[in-house]
Design an enzyme around this catalytic site. Structure first.
Site, PDB file in Angstrom:
ATOM      1  N   HIS A 464       0.806  -1.213   0.000  1.00 32.11           N
ATOM      2  CA  HIS A 464       0.000   0.000   0.000  1.00 32.11           C
ATOM      3  C   HIS A 464       0.846   1.273   0.000  1.00 32.11           C
ATOM      4  O   HIS A 464       0.302   2.388  -0.107  1.00 32.11           O
ATOM      5  CB  HIS A 464      -0.931   0.020   1.217  1.00 32.11           C
ATOM      6  N   ASP A 468      -2.370   1.804  -4.794  1.00 37.72           N
ATOM      7  CA  ASP A 468      -3.636   2.181  -4.155  1.00 37.72           C
ATOM      8  C   ASP A 468      -4.712   1.147  -4.477  1.00 37.72           C
ATOM      9  O   ASP A 468      -4.550   0.269  -5.332  1.00 37.72           O
ATOM     10  CB  ASP A 468      -4.083   3.585  -4.591  1.00 37.72           C
TER      11      ASP A 468
END
Length: 494
Positions: A464, A468
């Site tokens: 992450h 995204d």
């Protein structure tokens, strides 16, 4: 005069004994000194270089013990586990003969001899830990030393041209798996005399069998013909259904753990160590999870049609080649998922090759070999490479090149069971997918009708820090569309 005649006769007798004298040179000088017709000489010793000639003997020492040390096998490996010895004390070995098979935390490696000699000592037992730079075996090698001459003997025949050619060929490293080397050793076959038909002239098992058949005149058995099984009768259907239900019941572990009543501490070894190292590094990555389900009804039908064609080519066609190829097509659209990030997360490296790893459950633990350059391979080529990796994984013979260089990973946990999972990223990769088992469930079609659908669940994990949720979702939707409509893959295949 009588003395001169006697001396001439002795010289003539010596000359008759030295009847084969091409390329000769005197080892000790011969002096012909005229002094009242008296001839004299030091010795009747001659040294020459021809078969069946007399020469000055040089005693050979009993040999020098050389400690053959375990060399650095790369990848920062400092210790390995000895899995199998191919030699024992007293065996005669030559250069490039297999000594043993060792297993590191990355792969299994066959160690070959550097010397010609006799094995005098094995420094490790099976399953013992051997350290890089430490002695592995002791080999006695013959060394000739110059000492005082003793007597004249007959020289052994020189090396023939064919043997010399064999020795020159032997200096070239022969490519063969440990199983093939063992088969050749059991049949006293020199690998340098066998012509390899595999990749890069690698010697295969079939090459050894064909060579053995030519030497012995034996005829290799043909492949057995498949038996024609008549269709079951109606009265047997009930029994078959009961067997099918019984086969669905999970079988117990073949080797149950026997409790001795005492705690036991065992050191980590092999792939367990690399798993500890990899998973510890993975804890530093913030994982983002995403799950979805895929309707594989059309793909299953397509595979059933293509499976016999692949079997005729000698390849077992599973679903994984389609999963890998669909992932590669998706990575072309979303290259961020086929990238790596440095330790400080300051730079992203986009990988040109799609080296997609496939998690495998083996007797040695979890291993993740990867199929190189999936973007440049056809579905059939991917299937063939997967077959090779699975065969090597079953026999614990995966090489370092098979286990390194991955850029993206798929884990087919569904072959064992389960639907959803939470896969852990393998650094330095940035994404991984876990595939669940295929289930037959009811679903609504476009007309609102309930139909039977074959559904597989997929779980994604992404880094992450650089990926995204929207990117992961779009990639998953594209991958899903290729599998739900396999014909659409043809539009993007190159």
């Amino acid at each position: 005069m009588a003395a001169v005649v006697a001396l001439r006769r002795s010289c003539r007798a010596a000359a008759e004994r030295l009847f084969c004298i091409p390329h000769t040179r005197p080892y000790s000088s011969i002096r012909l000194v005229k002094a009242r017709y008296i001839y004299g000489f030091d010795k009747s010793a001659w040294r020459h270089r021809h078969q069946c000639r007399l020469f000055r003997t040089t005693p050979v020492s009993s040999g020098q013990i050389v400690q053959f040390k375990l060399s650095d096998i790369g990848e920062g490996i400092t210790e390995v586990t000895v899995k199998e010895w191919y030699v024992k004390e007293g065996d005669v070995v030559s250069q490039f003969d297999s000594i043993c098979e060792v297993q590191s935390d990355k792969a299994s490696v066959t160690i070959t001899s550097r010397y010609d000699g006799i094995i005098r000592k094995l420094h490790y037992e099976l399953d013992a830990i051997a350290h890089v730079g430490k002695p592995l075996v002791d080999i006695e090698t013959a060394i000739v030393k110059d000492v005082a001459p003793e007597e004249d003997v007959v020289e052994t025949p020189a090396v023939s041209h064919e043997e010399q050619t064999h020795q020159e060929i032997k200096g070239h490293k022969t490519l063969a798996t440990p199983a093939v080397r063992r088969l050749a050793m059991e049949n006293n076959i020199k690998l340098s005399e066998v012509v390899g038909t595999g990749k890069d002239n690698r010697i295969l098992k079939e090459d050894i069998l064909n060579y053995l058949a030519k030497q012995t005149g034996a005829i290799l058995p043909l492949s057995p013909k498949p038996e024609i099984i008549p269709p079951p009768r109606k009265m047997d259907l009930a029994a078959d259904s009961s067997k099918e239900k019984a086969s669905r019941i999970p079988m117990p572990v073949s080797k149950p753990v026997v409790l001795s009543g005492k705690d036991k501490t065992v050191a980590l070894s092999g792939f367990q160590k690399v798993m500890v190292k990899t998973m510890t590094a993975a804890l530093k990555i913030p994982h983002f999870g995403y799950c979805d389900e895929v309707n594989l009804t059309q793909l299953i039908q397509l595979r059933e049609e293509l499976k016999p064609v692949a079997q005729e080519r000698g390849v077992n066609l599973t679903f994984m080649p389609f999963f890998l190829k669909a992932a590669s097509l998706g990575l072309l659209q979303y290259p961020i998922l086929n990238a790596s990030v440095d330790e400080n997360c300051q730079n992203i490296t986009y990988k040109a090759s799609h080296n997609i790893g496939v998690a495998m459950d083996t007797g040695q633990g979890l291993v993740v070999p990867n199929v190189k350059n999936v973007e440049a391979r056809s579905v059939f080529e991917v299937a063939s490479e997967l077959n090779r990796l699975q065969n090597l994984g079953t026999t614990n013979q995966l090489g370092t090149s098979d286990l390194t260089g991955g850029t993206f990973t798929l884990s087919n946990i569904g072959t064992i069971g389960g639907t959803y999972a939470k896969p852990v990223i393998l650094p330095p990769e940035v994404a991984i997918g876990a595939l669940g088992k295929i289930q037959i469930v009811p679903r609504f079609n476009g007309k609102g009708e309930i139909v039977k659908a074959q559904i597989m669940n997929v779980s994604w994990s992404a880094d992450h820090r650089i990926i995204d949720g929207a990117t992961m979702s779009r990639f998953s939707n594209l991958w899903k569309s290729y599998l739900e409509n396999p014909a659409s893959m043809l539009l993007d295949l190159k």
